[in-house]
Design a protein around this motif. Sequence first.
Motif, PDB file in Angstrom:
ATOM      1  N   VAL A  30       0.843  -1.205   0.000  1.00 37.93           N
ATOM      2  CA  VAL A  30       0.000   0.000   0.000  1.00 37.93           C
ATOM      3  C   VAL A  30       0.873   1.248   0.000  1.00 37.93           C
ATOM      4  O   VAL A  30       1.829   1.356   0.780  1.00 37.93           O
ATOM      5  CB  VAL A  30      -0.927   0.015   1.230  1.00 37.93           C
ATOM      6  CG1 VAL A  30      -1.810   1.259   1.216  1.00 37.93           C
ATOM      7  CG2 VAL A  30      -1.791  -1.245   1.255  1.00 37.93           C
ATOM      8  N   ASP A  31       0.543   2.196  -0.887  1.00 35.09           N
ATOM      9  CA  ASP A  31       1.269   3.470  -0.896  1.00 35.09           C
ATOM     10  C   ASP A  31       0.296   4.618  -0.669  1.00 35.09           C
ATOM     11  O   ASP A  31      -0.913   4.426  -0.549  1.00 35.09           O
ATOM     12  CB  ASP A  31       2.048   3.662  -2.196  1.00 35.09           C
ATOM     13  CG  ASP A  31       1.160   3.651  -3.439  1.00 35.09           C
ATOM     14  OD1 ASP A  31       0.006   4.119  -3.347  1.00 35.09           O
ATOM     15  OD2 ASP A  31       1.616   3.174  -4.486  1.00 35.09           O
ATOM     16  N   VAL A  32       0.845   5.821  -0.621  1.00 39.56           N
ATOM     17  CA  VAL A  32       0.045   6.999  -0.285  1.00 39.56           C
ATOM     18  C   VAL A  32      -1.050   7.242  -1.318  1.00 39.56           C
ATOM     19  O   VAL A  32      -2.143   7.716  -0.977  1.00 39.56           O
ATOM     20  CB  VAL A  32       0.961   8.233  -0.135  1.00 39.56           C
ATOM     21  CG1 VAL A  32       1.637   8.571  -1.449  1.00 39.56           C
ATOM     22  CG2 VAL A  32       0.180   9.439   0.382  1.00 39.56           C
ATOM     23  N   HIS A  33      -0.784   6.906  -2.572  1.00 32.83           N
ATOM     24  CA  HIS A  33      -1.780   7.127  -3.615  1.00 32.83           C
ATOM     25  C   HIS A  33      -2.988   6.203  -3.431  1.00 32.83           C
ATOM     26  O   HIS A  33      -4.119   6.605  -3.698  1.00 32.83           O
ATOM     27  CB  HIS A  33      -1.151   6.916  -4.990  1.00 32.83           C
ATOM     28  CG  HIS A  33       0.049   7.787  -5.238  1.00 32.83           C
ATOM     29  ND1 HIS A  33      -0.057   9.153  -5.342  1.00 32.83           N
ATOM     30  CD2 HIS A  33       1.362   7.481  -5.372  1.00 32.83           C
ATOM     31  CE1 HIS A  33       1.152   9.669  -5.544  1.00 32.83           C
ATOM     32  NE2 HIS A  33       2.022   8.679  -5.564  1.00 32.83           N
ATOM     33  N   ASP A  34      -2.750   4.991  -2.958  1.00 34.33           N
ATOM     34  CA  ASP A  34      -3.853   4.070  -2.684  1.00 34.33           C
ATOM     35  C   ASP A  34      -4.730   4.612  -1.557  1.00 34.33           C
ATOM     36  O   ASP A  34      -5.960   4.587  -1.641  1.00 34.33           O
ATOM     37  CB  ASP A  34      -3.313   2.689  -2.294  1.00 34.33           C
ATOM     38  CG  ASP A  34      -2.465   2.059  -3.370  1.00 34.33           C
ATOM     39  OD1 ASP A  34      -2.798   2.250  -4.561  1.00 34.33           O
ATOM     40  OD2 ASP A  34      -1.482   1.389  -3.033  1.00 34.33           O
ATOM     41  N   VAL A  35      -4.085   5.108  -0.513  1.00 32.98           N
ATOM     42  CA  VAL A  35      -4.837   5.643   0.627  1.00 32.98           C
ATOM     43  C   VAL A  35      -5.620   6.884   0.220  1.00 32.98           C
ATOM     44  O   VAL A  35      -6.796   7.045   0.579  1.00 32.98           O
ATOM     45  CB  VAL A  35      -3.889   5.968   1.801  1.00 32.98           C
ATOM     46  CG1 VAL A  35      -4.670   6.594   2.956  1.00 32.98           C
ATOM     47  CG2 VAL A  35      -3.177   4.711   2.268  1.00 32.98           C
ATOM     48  N   GLU A  36      -4.994   7.755  -0.556  1.00 33.58           N
ATOM     49  CA  GLU A  36      -5.661   8.975  -1.001  1.00 33.58           C
ATOM     50  C   GLU A  36      -6.864   8.639  -1.876  1.00 33.58           C
ATOM     51  O   GLU A  36      -7.927   9.274  -1.762  1.00 33.58           O
ATOM     52  CB  GLU A  36      -4.671   9.853  -1.764  1.00 33.58           C
ATOM     53  CG  GLU A  36      -5.174  11.258  -2.046  1.00 33.58           C
ATOM     54  CD  GLU A  36      -5.377  12.083  -0.796  1.00 33.58           C
ATOM     55  OE1 GLU A  36      -6.554  12.195  -0.362  1.00 33.58           O
ATOM     56  OE2 GLU A  36      -4.401  12.618  -0.260  1.00 33.58           O
TER      57      GLU A  36
ATOM     58  N   LEU B   1       6.963  -1.340   5.969  1.00 32.23           N
ATOM     59  CA  LEU B   1       8.211  -0.620   6.228  1.00 32.23           C
ATOM     60  C   LEU B   1       7.981   0.881   6.335  1.00 32.23           C
ATOM     61  O   LEU B   1       8.654   1.571   7.095  1.00 32.23           O
ATOM     62  CB  LEU B   1       9.220  -0.899   5.102  1.00 32.23           C
ATOM     63  CG  LEU B   1       9.733  -2.335   4.997  1.00 32.23           C
ATOM     64  CD1 LEU B   1      10.667  -2.482   3.802  1.00 32.23           C
ATOM     65  CD2 LEU B   1      10.443  -2.742   6.291  1.00 32.23           C
ATOM     66  N   ILE B   2       7.014   1.395   5.547  1.00 33.58           N
ATOM     67  CA  ILE B   2       6.748   2.839   5.506  1.00 33.58           C
ATOM     68  C   ILE B   2       5.266   3.072   5.771  1.00 33.58           C
ATOM     69  O   ILE B   2       4.403   2.369   5.226  1.00 33.58           O
ATOM     70  CB  ILE B   2       7.137   3.424   4.131  1.00 33.58           C
ATOM     71  CG1 ILE B   2       8.634   3.226   3.873  1.00 33.58           C
ATOM     72  CG2 ILE B   2       6.778   4.908   4.046  1.00 33.58           C
ATOM     73  CD1 ILE B   2       9.075   3.653   2.493  1.00 33.58           C
ATOM     74  N   ASP B   3       4.973   4.070   6.584  1.00 37.75           N
ATOM     75  CA  ASP B   3       3.586   4.451   6.870  1.00 37.75           C
ATOM     76  C   ASP B   3       3.063   5.312   5.721  1.00 37.75           C
ATOM     77  O   ASP B   3       3.497   6.448   5.553  1.00 37.75           O
ATOM     78  CB  ASP B   3       3.539   5.234   8.191  1.00 37.75           C
ATOM     79  CG  ASP B   3       2.131   5.702   8.540  1.00 37.75           C
ATOM     80  OD1 ASP B   3       1.200   5.473   7.749  1.00 37.75           O
ATOM     81  OD2 ASP B   3       1.980   6.308   9.619  1.00 37.75           O
ATOM     82  N   PRO B   4       2.116   4.809   4.913  1.00 40.08           N
ATOM     83  CA  PRO B   4       1.636   5.580   3.755  1.00 40.08           C
ATOM     84  C   PRO B   4       0.759   6.765   4.124  1.00 40.08           C
ATOM     85  O   PRO B   4       0.437   7.585   3.264  1.00 40.08           O
ATOM     86  CB  PRO B   4       0.846   4.540   2.956  1.00 40.08           C
ATOM     87  CG  PRO B   4       0.382   3.558   3.978  1.00 40.08           C
ATOM     88  CD  PRO B   4       1.482   3.487   4.991  1.00 40.08           C
TER      89      PRO B   4
END
Length: 200
Positions: free
Chosen positions: A54-60, A91-94
């Motif tokens: 999951v990346d920031v674009h998915d969350v947005e 590993l990274i908080d999106p």
Amino acid sequence: MPPFGASRIQAQDRARRAGTRPRTNHTLETALSILRDLARFLTEHCGKDDWALVDVHDVEAFLATSPKARKRRLVVLRQFFRFARSQHIVLIDPTRTLIVKERNGFRGRTLTLDQQRELFRRWTTSEHAHPHEALLGMPALLHGASSTEVRMLQITDIDAAAQTIRLGKRPHPVPLDPTSWTVRNAAWLTARHGRRPTRT
């Protein structure tokens, strides 16, 4: 490693024992339903079945499916991804760079150019449009006045000598074009004489 739901229940129990305000069962259920909706969205629309992908674009994109619930959803997602990162699930908080409050600006429906032209003709040439309708509509159509700016408009906001109008909290008066000024005069005459002025 306890799942996220179990960790929330443990936090609820600790809050009860400490005498602080624990999250209600309804709050916990809402949080889990938001995560369920996110999981379905990721699977069905993003083709992802692993939290680590999951990346920031998915969350947005997920938040955009329900703008009114953005704040509540983002709070829950931040809690979840902080937990997931602490458990080495991701590993990274999106959600780290996302903001709760959306940017200011109009996001509603807008008129097409043809619709705008039709209104302009109605307010400047039609005998069936009341001058007060045009007086309120023209600032929005030509000067981008918001509904609040139009609604709060007062006669003292109009400077006849300078042919300007003060809209809301704008730092400077807005110069009126000849058409807008003509519309303003027609509305003023109607209010003054209690009748519809004849257009020339």
